[in-house]
Scaffold this motif. Structure first.
Motif, PDB file in Angstrom:
ATOM      1  N   VAL A  58       0.830  -1.207   0.000  1.00  0.00           N
ATOM      2  CA  VAL A  58       0.000   0.000   0.000  1.00  0.00           C
ATOM      3  C   VAL A  58       0.864   1.256   0.000  1.00  0.00           C
ATOM      4  CG1 VAL A  58      -2.025  -1.060   1.042  1.00  0.00           C
ATOM      5  CG2 VAL A  58      -0.228  -0.140   2.520  1.00  0.00           C
ATOM      6  N   VAL A  59       2.067   1.168   0.567  1.00  0.00           N
ATOM      7  CA  VAL A  59       2.980   2.309   0.550  1.00  0.00           C
ATOM      8  C   VAL A  59       3.446   2.570  -0.880  1.00  0.00           C
ATOM      9  CG1 VAL A  59       5.204   3.192   1.347  1.00  0.00           C
ATOM     10  CG2 VAL A  59       3.725   1.929   2.931  1.00  0.00           C
ATOM     11  N   THR A  60       3.811   1.511  -1.576  1.00  0.00           N
ATOM     12  CA  THR A  60       4.180   1.651  -2.989  1.00  0.00           C
ATOM     13  C   THR A  60       3.020   2.233  -3.781  1.00  0.00           C
ATOM     14  OG1 THR A  60       5.665  -0.257  -2.824  1.00  0.00           O
ATOM     15  CG2 THR A  60       4.997   0.423  -5.028  1.00  0.00           C
ATOM     16  N   GLY A  61       1.816   1.742  -3.508  1.00  0.00           N
ATOM     17  CA  GLY A  61       0.643   2.266  -4.194  1.00  0.00           C
ATOM     18  C   GLY A  61       0.407   3.731  -3.893  1.00  0.00           C
ATOM     19  N   ALA A  95       0.974  -0.649 -11.497  1.00  0.00           N
ATOM     20  CA  ALA A  95       1.189  -1.203 -10.157  1.00  0.00           C
ATOM     21  C   ALA A  95       1.825  -2.586 -10.225  1.00  0.00           C
ATOM     22  CB  ALA A  95      -0.136  -1.263  -9.402  1.00  0.00           C
ATOM     23  N   LEU A  96       1.332  -3.418 -11.115  1.00  0.00           N
ATOM     24  CA  LEU A  96       1.884  -4.769 -11.241  1.00  0.00           C
ATOM     25  C   LEU A  96       3.330  -4.729 -11.719  1.00  0.00           C
ATOM     26  CD1 LEU A  96      -1.085  -6.796 -12.814  1.00  0.00           C
ATOM     27  CD2 LEU A  96      -0.602  -6.278 -10.427  1.00  0.00           C
ATOM     28  N   ALA A  97       3.634  -3.829 -12.641  1.00  0.00           N
ATOM     29  CA  ALA A  97       5.007  -3.722 -13.156  1.00  0.00           C
ATOM     30  C   ALA A  97       5.975  -3.319 -12.045  1.00  0.00           C
ATOM     31  CB  ALA A  97       5.049  -2.712 -14.297  1.00  0.00           C
ATOM     32  N   ILE A  98       5.580  -2.338 -11.242  1.00  0.00           N
ATOM     33  CA  ILE A  98       6.453  -1.876 -10.160  1.00  0.00           C
ATOM     34  C   ILE A  98       6.666  -2.971  -9.119  1.00  0.00           C
ATOM     35  CG2 ILE A  98       6.662  -0.234  -8.258  1.00  0.00           C
ATOM     36  CD1 ILE A  98       7.190   0.977 -11.000  1.00  0.00           C
ATOM     37  N   PHE A 161      -1.974  -7.141  -4.684  1.00  0.00           N
ATOM     38  CA  PHE A 161      -3.241  -6.640  -4.154  1.00  0.00           C
ATOM     39  C   PHE A 161      -3.158  -5.185  -3.696  1.00  0.00           C
ATOM     40  CE2 PHE A 161      -6.011  -5.786  -0.522  1.00  0.00           C
ATOM     41  CZ  PHE A 161      -7.253  -6.079  -1.057  1.00  0.00           C
ATOM     42  N   GLY A 162      -2.273  -4.897  -2.729  1.00  0.00           N
ATOM     43  CA  GLY A 162      -2.273  -3.596  -2.065  1.00  0.00           C
ATOM     44  C   GLY A 162      -2.025  -2.411  -2.971  1.00  0.00           C
ATOM     45  N   ALA A 163      -0.973  -2.464  -3.774  1.00  0.00           N
ATOM     46  CA  ALA A 163      -0.649  -1.344  -4.659  1.00  0.00           C
ATOM     47  C   ALA A 163      -1.740  -1.150  -5.710  1.00  0.00           C
ATOM     48  CB  ALA A 163       0.708  -1.566  -5.328  1.00  0.00           C
ATOM     49  N   THR A 164      -2.276  -2.275  -6.207  1.00  0.00           N
ATOM     50  CA  THR A 164      -3.346  -2.185  -7.198  1.00  0.00           C
ATOM     51  C   THR A 164      -4.575  -1.498  -6.620  1.00  0.00           C
ATOM     52  OG1 THR A 164      -2.544  -4.264  -8.128  1.00  0.00           O
ATOM     53  CG2 THR A 164      -4.697  -3.514  -8.857  1.00  0.00           C
ATOM     54  N   MET A 165      -4.923  -1.865  -5.403  1.00  0.00           N
ATOM     55  CA  MET A 165      -6.083  -1.262  -4.749  1.00  0.00           C
ATOM     56  C   MET A 165      -5.922   0.251  -4.606  1.00  0.00           C
ATOM     57  SD  MET A 165      -9.049  -1.815  -3.200  1.00  0.00           S
ATOM     58  CE  MET A 165      -9.252  -3.358  -2.304  1.00  0.00           C
ATOM     59  N   MET A 166      -4.695   0.696  -4.316  1.00  0.00           N
ATOM     60  CA  MET A 166      -4.457   2.120  -4.092  1.00  0.00           C
ATOM     61  C   MET A 166      -4.564   2.932  -5.373  1.00  0.00           C
ATOM     62  SD  MET A 166      -4.007   2.776  -0.886  1.00  0.00           S
ATOM     63  CE  MET A 166      -3.222   4.385  -0.937  1.00  0.00           C
TER      64      MET A 166
END
Length: 222
Positions: A58-61, A95-98, A161-166
């Motif tokens: 989520v931080v990355t997101g 998000a998935l790439a990162i 999950f987390g970054a994608t959600m953000m």
């Protein structure tokens, strides 16, 4: 499995593959630089690109949201060109790439480190340009490790999950991937769908890990 579930799985596979394709050129370039060159800031860059492995997703997101939002430096620039990222399928790919990049990069770097330098030097003495040495010697000899990185990165992207959600939100039919669908179905009390999607994820992950293991087995011919 319904038609919507089938489309969801295809969408997740598609955006995961797109994320790996997007990451590959950067992974090849940076992997080779980390494996073969010494340059100022090398340790800093290496640490920076590995951060998504250890910080909460989520931080990355959140960082991506600030960078690519309408008021962010990249988001504002893209918006002037008519390109919107946040809360679209493009945000999912980003998000998935990162999130997949660290695993991809680690495998590629290791693969280049295992390429014997004397073969690259021999190609140089025969008049090959640096690009020809890279494309005709280094990459072919590192191909199994590169392929393993692609597979592992793909598997990591599938489970994000987390970054994608953000940055993309949970929008059914637009940005929803398998992990997000599992989350939504769980809260809706649809246990049958939860376990079906969890099983699909586990099967895909198993296949990816098996392929990666086969690719990395016996990778030291010299």
């Amino acid at each position: 499995m319904t038609a919507d579930d089938f489309r969801l799985i295809l969408f997740t596979l598609g955006v995961s593959a797109a994320a790996i394709v997007l990451s590959l050129p950067f992974g090849l370039a940076l992997g080779w630089l980390l494996a073969r060159k010494q340059w100022p800031g090398k340790a800093f860059v290496e640490t920076l690109v590995m951060l998504p492995l250890v910080v909460p997703p989520v931080v990355t997101g959140l960082v991506l949201l600030k960078l690519f939002g309408k008021k962010g430096p990249f988001g504002a620039l893209l918006e002037r060109s008519g390109i919107e990222i946040i809360f679209t399928w493009k945000a999912v790919v980003l998000a998935l790439a990162i999130m997949a990049f660290p695993l991809l990069l680690r495998c590629i770097r290791t693969a280049f480190e295992e390429v014997p330098r004397h073969l690259e030097e021999a190609a140089s003495t025969l008049g090959k340009t640096p690009w020809q040495v890279f494309s005709r010697v280094s990459v072919p000899l590192a191909r199994r490790g590169i392929a393993a990185g692609l597979v592992l990165g793909f598997a990591r992207a599938l489970g994000e999950f987390g970054a994608t959600m953000m940055v993309a939100g949970l929008i059914p039919g637009v940005t929803e991937t398998i992990p997000l669908a599992i989350y939504r179905s769980f809260h809706a009390g649809d246990d049958d769908r939860v376990w079906m999607l969890a099983g699909v994820s586990a099967v895909i992950a198993f296949i990816a890990l098996w392929i990666a293991g086969r690719l990395t087995k016996g990778r030291h011919p010299f």
